[in-house]
Design a protein around this motif. Structure first.
Motif, mmCIF file in Angstrom:
data_model
loop_
_atom_site.group_PDB
_atom_site.id
_atom_site.type_symbol
_atom_site.label_atom_id
_atom_site.label_comp_id
_atom_site.label_asym_id
_atom_site.label_seq_id
_atom_site.Cartn_x
_atom_site.Cartn_y
_atom_site.Cartn_z
ATOM 1 N N TYR A 10 0.836 -1.210 0.000
ATOM 2 C CA TYR A 10 0.000 0.000 0.000
ATOM 3 C C TYR A 10 0.869 1.258 0.000
ATOM 4 N N LYS A 11 1.866 1.298 0.869
ATOM 5 C CA LYS A 11 2.717 2.488 0.969
ATOM 6 C C LYS A 11 3.518 2.719 -0.306
ATOM 7 N N ASP A 12 3.912 1.617 -0.948
ATOM 8 C CA ASP A 12 4.675 1.769 -2.184
ATOM 9 C C ASP A 12 3.817 2.388 -3.284
ATOM 10 N N ILE A 13 2.587 1.903 -3.430
ATOM 11 C CA ILE A 13 1.697 2.467 -4.444
ATOM 12 C C ILE A 13 1.325 3.903 -4.099
ATOM 13 N N ALA A 14 1.236 4.197 -2.810
ATOM 14 C CA ALA A 14 0.814 5.531 -2.365
ATOM 15 C C ALA A 14 1.926 6.573 -2.426
ATOM 16 N N TYR A 15 3.156 6.141 -2.654
ATOM 17 C CA TYR A 15 4.296 7.063 -2.578
ATOM 18 C C TYR A 15 4.153 8.240 -3.545
ATOM 19 N N GLY A 16 3.792 7.970 -4.798
ATOM 20 C CA GLY A 16 3.652 9.036 -5.786
ATOM 21 C C GLY A 16 2.539 10.010 -5.452
ATOM 22 N N PRO A 17 1.303 9.514 -5.230
ATOM 23 C CA PRO A 17 0.214 10.426 -4.871
ATOM 24 C C PRO A 17 0.518 11.263 -3.625
ATOM 25 N N LYS A 18 1.219 10.660 -2.655
ATOM 26 C CA LYS A 18 1.588 11.409 -1.454
ATOM 27 C C LYS A 18 2.497 12.579 -1.793
ATOM 28 N N ASN A 19 3.444 12.348 -2.698
ATOM 29 C CA ASN A 19 4.358 13.412 -3.099
ATOM 30 C C ASN A 19 3.698 14.461 -3.983
ATOM 31 N N MET A 20 2.531 14.124 -4.517
ATOM 32 C CA MET A 20 1.766 15.117 -5.272
ATOM 33 C C MET A 20 1.028 16.068 -4.348
ATOM 34 N N GLY A 21 1.014 15.757 -3.052
ATOM 35 C CA GLY A 21 0.357 16.621 -2.085
ATOM 36 C C GLY A 21 -1.114 16.310 -1.873
ATOM 37 N N LEU A 22 -1.555 15.121 -2.286
ATOM 38 C CA LEU A 22 -2.953 14.748 -2.096
ATOM 39 C C LEU A 22 -3.220 14.410 -0.635
ATOM 40 N N ASP A 23 -4.487 14.557 -0.217
ATOM 41 C CA ASP A 23 -4.830 14.208 1.163
ATOM 42 C C ASP A 23 -5.032 12.695 1.267
ATOM 43 N N ASP A 24 -5.181 12.207 2.491
ATOM 44 C CA ASP A 24 -5.250 10.761 2.727
ATOM 45 C C ASP A 24 -6.390 10.092 1.982
ATOM 46 N N GLN A 25 -7.543 10.757 1.924
ATOM 47 C CA GLN A 25 -8.692 10.167 1.232
ATOM 48 C C GLN A 25 -8.435 10.057 -0.269
ATOM 49 N N GLN A 26 -7.865 11.099 -0.857
ATOM 50 C CA GLN A 26 -7.541 11.080 -2.282
ATOM 51 C C GLN A 26 -6.491 10.020 -2.594
ATOM 52 N N ILE A 27 -5.499 9.919 -1.722
ATOM 53 C CA ILE A 27 -4.443 8.917 -1.900
ATOM 54 C C ILE A 27 -5.046 7.521 -1.888
ATOM 55 N N ASP A 28 -5.964 7.276 -0.947
ATOM 56 C CA ASP A 28 -6.580 5.956 -0.822
ATOM 57 C C ASP A 28 -7.341 5.587 -2.094
ATOM 58 N N VAL A 29 -8.063 6.552 -2.667
ATOM 59 C CA VAL A 29 -8.798 6.299 -3.904
ATOM 60 C C VAL A 29 -7.833 5.956 -5.033
ATOM 61 N N CYS A 30 -6.745 6.727 -5.140
ATOM 62 C CA CYS A 30 -5.753 6.501 -6.196
ATOM 63 C C CYS A 30 -5.103 5.119 -6.060
ATOM 64 N N VAL A 31 -4.770 4.751 -4.829
ATOM 65 C CA VAL A 31 -4.115 3.458 -4.597
ATOM 66 C C VAL A 31 -5.033 2.314 -4.988
ATOM 67 N N ARG A 32 -6.278 2.368 -4.557
ATOM 68 C CA ARG A 32 -7.208 1.267 -4.820
ATOM 69 C C ARG A 32 -7.549 1.160 -6.306
ATOM 70 N N GLU A 33 -7.707 2.287 -6.965
ATOM 71 C CA GLU A 33 -7.988 2.270 -8.400
ATOM 72 C C GLU A 33 -6.812 1.679 -9.171
ATOM 73 N N ALA A 34 -5.597 2.130 -8.843
ATOM 74 C CA ALA A 34 -4.406 1.660 -9.544
ATOM 75 C C ALA A 34 -4.188 0.165 -9.314
ATOM 76 N N ALA A 35 -4.389 -0.269 -8.070
ATOM 77 C CA ALA A 35 -4.221 -1.695 -7.748
ATOM 78 C C ALA A 35 -5.224 -2.541 -8.518
ATOM 79 N N GLN A 36 -6.441 -2.051 -8.649
ATOM 80 C CA GLN A 36 -7.470 -2.802 -9.382
ATOM 81 C C GLN A 36 -7.097 -2.919 -10.864
ATOM 82 N N PHE A 37 -6.574 -1.835 -11.459
ATOM 83 C CA PHE A 37 -6.198 -1.854 -12.873
ATOM 84 C C PHE A 37 -5.152 -2.917 -13.173
ATOM 85 N N VAL A 38 -4.191 -3.087 -12.262
ATOM 86 C CA VAL A 38 -3.085 -4.018 -12.545
ATOM 87 C C VAL A 38 -3.278 -5.379 -11.888
#
Length: 286
Positions: free
Chosen positions: A101-129
Protein backbone atom coordinates in the motif's frame (compact mmCIF):
# COMPACT_ATOMS: atom_id res chain seq x y z
CA UNK A 1 -0.17 15.35 -26.56
CA UNK A 2 3.52 14.92 -27.39
CA UNK A 3 5.44 16.98 -29.94
CA UNK A 4 9.16 16.76 -30.66
CA UNK A 5 10.86 19.42 -32.77
CA UNK A 6 14.34 18.68 -34.16
CA UNK A 7 15.16 16.79 -30.98
CA UNK A 8 18.85 15.84 -30.69
CA UNK A 9 20.77 14.42 -27.76
CA UNK A 10 24.53 13.87 -27.58
CA UNK A 11 26.17 11.80 -24.86
CA UNK A 12 29.60 12.99 -23.58
CA UNK A 13 29.87 15.95 -25.97
CA UNK A 14 33.39 17.21 -26.65
CA UNK A 15 35.03 13.96 -25.48
CA UNK A 16 36.40 10.93 -27.34
CA UNK A 17 33.22 9.11 -26.22
CA UNK A 18 30.85 11.57 -27.90
CA UNK A 19 27.80 9.82 -29.36
CA UNK A 20 24.65 11.18 -30.96
CA UNK A 21 21.95 9.05 -29.36
CA UNK A 22 18.98 10.69 -31.10
CA UNK A 23 19.29 12.85 -34.18
CA UNK A 24 16.91 15.62 -35.33
CA UNK A 25 13.67 13.83 -34.44
CA UNK A 26 10.36 15.43 -35.39
CA UNK A 27 7.31 13.60 -34.12
CA UNK A 28 3.73 14.20 -33.02
CA UNK A 29 1.77 11.70 -30.91
CA UNK A 30 -1.90 12.47 -30.47
CA UNK A 31 -3.78 12.24 -27.19
CA UNK A 32 -5.17 8.77 -26.55
CA UNK A 33 -2.82 6.89 -28.89
CA UNK A 34 -1.36 3.52 -27.85
CA UNK A 35 2.10 3.58 -29.43
CA UNK A 36 4.48 0.64 -29.62
CA UNK A 37 8.13 1.75 -29.68
CA UNK A 38 10.60 -0.66 -31.25
CA UNK A 39 14.22 -0.58 -32.34
CA UNK A 40 17.41 -2.58 -32.01
CA UNK A 41 19.73 -2.05 -29.04
CA UNK A 42 21.39 1.35 -29.43
CA UNK A 43 18.70 2.71 -31.77
CA UNK A 44 17.87 5.56 -29.39
CA UNK A 45 14.47 4.49 -28.09
CA UNK A 46 15.40 4.53 -24.37
CA UNK A 47 17.10 7.92 -24.72
CA UNK A 48 14.01 9.22 -26.51
CA UNK A 49 11.52 8.23 -23.82
CA UNK A 50 13.69 9.74 -21.07
CA UNK A 51 13.24 13.13 -22.75
CA UNK A 52 9.47 12.96 -22.46
CA UNK A 53 9.33 13.70 -18.74
CA UNK A 54 12.48 15.76 -18.47
CA UNK A 55 14.92 13.15 -17.19
CA UNK A 56 17.25 14.19 -20.00
CA UNK A 57 17.67 17.72 -21.39
CA UNK A 58 17.95 17.98 -25.17
CA UNK A 59 21.28 18.99 -26.68
CA UNK A 60 19.09 20.86 -29.17
CA UNK A 61 15.44 20.97 -30.17
CA UNK A 62 12.27 21.06 -28.11
CA UNK A 63 9.97 18.67 -26.24
CA UNK A 64 6.36 19.82 -25.89
CA UNK A 65 3.87 18.04 -23.65
CA UNK A 66 0.28 19.16 -24.11
CA UNK A 67 1.61 22.25 -25.92
CA UNK A 68 4.10 23.20 -23.20
CA UNK A 69 7.86 23.31 -23.81
CA UNK A 70 9.13 21.39 -20.80
CA UNK A 71 12.52 23.13 -20.85
CA UNK A 72 11.21 26.67 -21.34
CA UNK A 73 12.04 29.15 -18.61
CA UNK A 74 9.52 29.01 -15.79
CA UNK A 75 8.18 25.54 -16.63
CA UNK A 76 7.34 23.41 -13.60
CA UNK A 77 9.13 20.18 -14.57
CA UNK A 78 8.02 18.52 -11.35
CA UNK A 79 4.42 18.90 -12.54
CA UNK A 80 5.42 17.55 -15.96
CA UNK A 81 6.81 14.40 -14.32
CA UNK A 82 3.47 13.79 -12.64
CA UNK A 83 1.77 14.29 -16.02
CA UNK A 84 4.13 11.86 -17.81
CA UNK A 85 4.61 8.63 -15.85
CA UNK A 86 7.63 6.51 -16.73
CA UNK A 87 7.93 2.85 -15.74
CA UNK A 88 11.52 1.69 -16.15
CA UNK A 89 12.61 -1.78 -17.17
CA UNK A 90 12.54 -4.13 -14.14
CA UNK A 91 10.65 -1.54 -12.04
CA UNK A 92 10.35 -3.99 -9.14
CA UNK A 93 13.97 -3.16 -8.27
CA UNK A 94 12.71 0.30 -7.28
CA UNK A 95 10.27 -0.96 -4.63
CA UNK A 96 11.37 0.19 -1.19
CA UNK A 97 8.45 0.83 1.18
CA UNK A 98 7.40 -1.41 4.09
CA UNK A 99 4.09 -2.41 2.52
CA UNK A 100 2.51 -2.72 -0.90
CA UNK A 101 0.00 0.00 0.00
CA UNK A 102 2.72 2.49 0.97
CA UNK A 103 4.68 1.77 -2.18
CA UNK A 104 1.70 2.47 -4.44
CA UNK A 105 0.81 5.53 -2.37
CA UNK A 106 4.30 7.06 -2.58
CA UNK A 107 3.65 9.04 -5.79
CA UNK A 108 0.21 10.43 -4.87
CA UNK A 109 1.59 11.41 -1.45
CA UNK A 110 4.36 13.41 -3.10
CA UNK A 111 1.77 15.12 -5.27
CA UNK A 112 0.36 16.62 -2.09
CA UNK A 113 -2.95 14.75 -2.10
CA UNK A 114 -4.83 14.21 1.16
CA UNK A 115 -5.25 10.76 2.73
CA UNK A 116 -8.69 10.17 1.23
CA UNK A 117 -7.54 11.08 -2.28
CA UNK A 118 -4.44 8.92 -1.90
CA UNK A 119 -6.58 5.96 -0.82
CA UNK A 120 -8.80 6.30 -3.90
CA UNK A 121 -5.75 6.50 -6.20
CA UNK A 122 -4.11 3.46 -4.60
CA UNK A 123 -7.21 1.27 -4.82
CA UNK A 124 -7.99 2.27 -8.40
CA UNK A 125 -4.41 1.66 -9.54
CA UNK A 126 -4.22 -1.69 -7.75
CA UNK A 127 -7.47 -2.80 -9.38
CA UNK A 128 -6.20 -1.85 -12.87
CA UNK A 129 -3.09 -4.02 -12.54
CA UNK A 130 -4.71 -6.89 -10.67
CA UNK A 131 -3.15 -6.36 -7.24
CA UNK A 132 -5.54 -7.71 -4.61
CA UNK A 133 -6.27 -5.55 -1.56
CA UNK A 134 -5.35 -8.59 0.52
CA UNK A 135 -1.72 -7.84 -0.40
CA UNK A 136 -1.78 -4.21 0.77
CA UNK A 137 -0.20 -4.88 4.17
CA UNK A 138 2.38 -7.34 2.89
CA UNK A 139 5.97 -6.39 2.22
CA UNK A 140 6.48 -5.99 -1.55
CA UNK A 141 9.57 -8.18 -1.18
CA UNK A 142 7.39 -11.16 -0.21
CA UNK A 143 5.63 -11.13 -3.58
CA UNK A 144 6.30 -13.10 -6.75
CA UNK A 145 8.13 -11.48 -9.65
CA UNK A 146 4.94 -10.81 -11.57
CA UNK A 147 3.21 -9.34 -8.51
CA UNK A 148 6.16 -7.04 -7.82
CA UNK A 149 6.04 -5.83 -11.42
CA UNK A 150 2.33 -5.04 -11.14
CA UNK A 151 2.83 -3.18 -7.83
CA UNK A 152 5.56 -1.06 -9.41
CA UNK A 153 3.34 -0.22 -12.40
CA UNK A 154 0.46 0.58 -10.03
CA UNK A 155 2.72 3.09 -8.26
CA UNK A 156 2.99 5.09 -11.48
CA UNK A 157 -0.66 4.66 -12.51
CA UNK A 158 -1.71 5.92 -9.05
CA UNK A 159 -0.42 9.37 -10.03
CA UNK A 160 -2.98 9.37 -12.86
CA UNK A 161 -0.56 10.47 -15.56
CA UNK A 162 -1.88 11.75 -18.87
CA UNK A 163 0.95 9.87 -20.58
CA UNK A 164 2.11 6.44 -19.41
CA UNK A 165 5.45 5.17 -20.75
CA UNK A 166 6.45 1.57 -20.10
CA UNK A 167 9.97 0.39 -20.93
CA UNK A 168 9.92 -3.38 -21.55
CA UNK A 169 7.21 -4.02 -18.90
CA UNK A 170 7.13 -7.77 -19.58
CA UNK A 171 10.92 -8.38 -19.63
CA UNK A 172 11.92 -11.52 -17.74
CA UNK A 173 8.37 -12.73 -17.09
CA UNK A 174 7.00 -16.12 -18.09
CA UNK A 175 4.36 -16.19 -20.89
CA UNK A 176 1.45 -16.26 -18.44
CA UNK A 177 2.79 -13.28 -16.47
CA UNK A 178 3.58 -11.39 -19.68
CA UNK A 179 0.09 -11.88 -21.11
CA UNK A 180 -1.56 -10.85 -17.84
CA UNK A 181 0.35 -7.57 -17.65
CA UNK A 182 -0.33 -6.75 -21.31
CA UNK A 183 -4.06 -7.42 -20.84
CA UNK A 184 -4.11 -5.14 -17.79
CA UNK A 185 -2.29 -2.35 -19.65
CA UNK A 186 -4.80 -2.69 -22.52
CA UNK A 187 -7.73 -2.50 -20.10
CA UNK A 188 -6.23 0.56 -18.41
CA UNK A 189 -5.93 2.28 -21.80
CA UNK A 190 -9.50 1.37 -22.79
CA UNK A 191 -10.90 2.82 -19.56
CA UNK A 192 -8.69 5.90 -19.09
CA UNK A 193 -8.27 6.82 -22.79
CA UNK A 194 -4.86 8.33 -22.07
CA UNK A 195 -1.68 8.17 -24.13
CA UNK A 196 0.53 5.09 -23.75
CA UNK A 197 3.98 4.35 -25.12
CA UNK A 198 5.05 0.73 -24.81
CA UNK A 199 8.73 -0.01 -25.50
CA UNK A 200 9.29 -3.65 -26.35
CA UNK A 201 11.56 -6.01 -28.27
CA UNK A 202 8.60 -8.34 -28.77
CA UNK A 203 6.74 -7.67 -31.98
CA UNK A 204 3.97 -10.00 -30.78
CA UNK A 205 3.44 -7.75 -27.73
CA UNK A 206 3.34 -4.64 -29.89
CA UNK A 207 0.99 -6.23 -32.42
CA UNK A 208 -1.47 -7.28 -29.71
CA UNK A 209 -1.71 -3.87 -28.03
CA UNK A 210 -0.68 -0.89 -30.12
CA UNK A 211 -2.65 1.22 -32.58
CA UNK A 212 0.52 2.81 -33.96
CA UNK A 213 4.19 1.83 -34.07
CA UNK A 214 7.29 4.02 -33.82
CA UNK A 215 10.34 2.33 -35.31
CA UNK A 216 13.74 3.74 -34.28
CA UNK A 217 16.88 3.01 -36.31
CA UNK A 218 20.36 4.51 -35.97
CA UNK A 219 19.21 7.38 -33.72
CA UNK A 220 16.44 8.44 -36.10
CA UNK A 221 12.76 7.67 -36.66
CA UNK A 222 12.55 5.08 -39.44
CA UNK A 223 8.75 5.22 -39.50
CA UNK A 224 5.75 6.16 -37.37
CA UNK A 225 2.53 4.70 -38.72
CA UNK A 226 -0.36 2.32 -38.09
CA UNK A 227 0.41 -1.27 -37.13
CA UNK A 228 -0.83 -2.50 -40.51
CA UNK A 229 1.36 -0.07 -42.46
CA UNK A 230 4.47 -0.84 -40.42
CA UNK A 231 4.18 -4.62 -40.66
CA UNK A 232 3.58 -4.39 -44.41
CA UNK A 233 7.24 -3.26 -44.50
CA UNK A 234 8.42 -6.35 -42.65
CA UNK A 235 11.31 -7.07 -45.04
CA UNK A 236 12.81 -3.61 -44.40
CA UNK A 237 12.31 -4.04 -40.66
CA UNK A 238 14.00 -7.44 -40.64
CA UNK A 239 17.02 -5.95 -42.45
CA UNK A 240 17.47 -3.69 -39.40
CA UNK A 241 17.82 -6.76 -37.22
CA UNK A 242 14.27 -6.63 -35.84
CA UNK A 243 12.00 -9.66 -35.85
CA UNK A 244 8.43 -9.19 -37.03
CA UNK A 245 5.71 -11.44 -35.56
CA UNK A 246 6.03 -15.07 -36.59
CA UNK A 247 2.62 -15.05 -38.25
CA UNK A 248 3.71 -12.08 -40.39
CA UNK A 249 6.79 -14.00 -41.56
CA UNK A 250 4.60 -16.99 -42.45
CA UNK A 251 2.31 -14.86 -44.62
CA UNK A 252 5.20 -13.13 -46.38
CA UNK A 253 6.57 -16.56 -47.23
CA UNK A 254 3.14 -17.54 -48.58
CA UNK A 255 3.19 -14.45 -50.81
CA UNK A 256 6.66 -15.39 -52.06
CA UNK A 257 5.27 -18.80 -52.98
CA UNK A 258 2.51 -17.27 -55.06
CA UNK A 259 -0.45 -17.21 -52.68
CA UNK A 260 -2.56 -14.06 -52.94
CA UNK A 261 -2.61 -13.22 -49.22
CA UNK A 262 -2.47 -9.80 -47.54
CA UNK A 263 1.05 -8.47 -46.76
CA UNK A 264 0.18 -7.03 -43.36
CA UNK A 265 -1.16 -9.95 -41.31
CA UNK A 266 0.16 -9.76 -37.75
CA UNK A 267 -2.34 -11.54 -35.47
CA UNK A 268 -3.78 -15.07 -35.40
CA UNK A 269 -7.30 -13.68 -35.88
CA UNK A 270 -6.23 -11.90 -39.06
CA UNK A 271 -4.43 -15.03 -40.24
CA UNK A 272 -7.56 -17.15 -39.74
CA UNK A 273 -9.72 -14.64 -41.59
CA UNK A 274 -7.26 -14.40 -44.49
CA UNK A 275 -6.93 -18.18 -44.88
CA UNK A 276 -10.72 -18.65 -44.81
CA UNK A 277 -11.06 -15.92 -47.44
CA UNK A 278 -8.50 -17.62 -49.66
CA UNK A 279 -10.16 -21.03 -49.23
CA UNK A 280 -13.55 -19.53 -50.00
CA UNK A 281 -12.29 -17.87 -53.20
CA UNK A 282 -10.61 -21.06 -54.38
CA UNK A 283 -13.73 -23.10 -53.62
CA UNK A 284 -15.86 -20.66 -55.60
CA UNK A 285 -13.50 -21.01 -58.57
CA UNK A 286 -13.87 -24.78 -58.37
Amino acid sequence: MIKLEDLTYIYSPGTPFEKKAIDSINLEIQKGEFVGVIGHTGSGKSTLIQHLNGLLKPSSGRVLIDGQDIWAEGTDRRAIRFKVGLVFQYPEYQLFEETVYKDIAYGPKNMGLDDQQIDVCVREAAQFVGVSESLFEKSPFELSGGQKRRVAIAGVIAMRPQVLILDEPTAGLDPKGRNKILMQIQRYHEVEKNTILLVSHSMEDIASCASKILVMNKSKVFTYDTVEAVFSRSEEIEKMGLAVPQITRVFHELRHRGFDVAPNVYTLAQAKSEILRLIGENTAKG
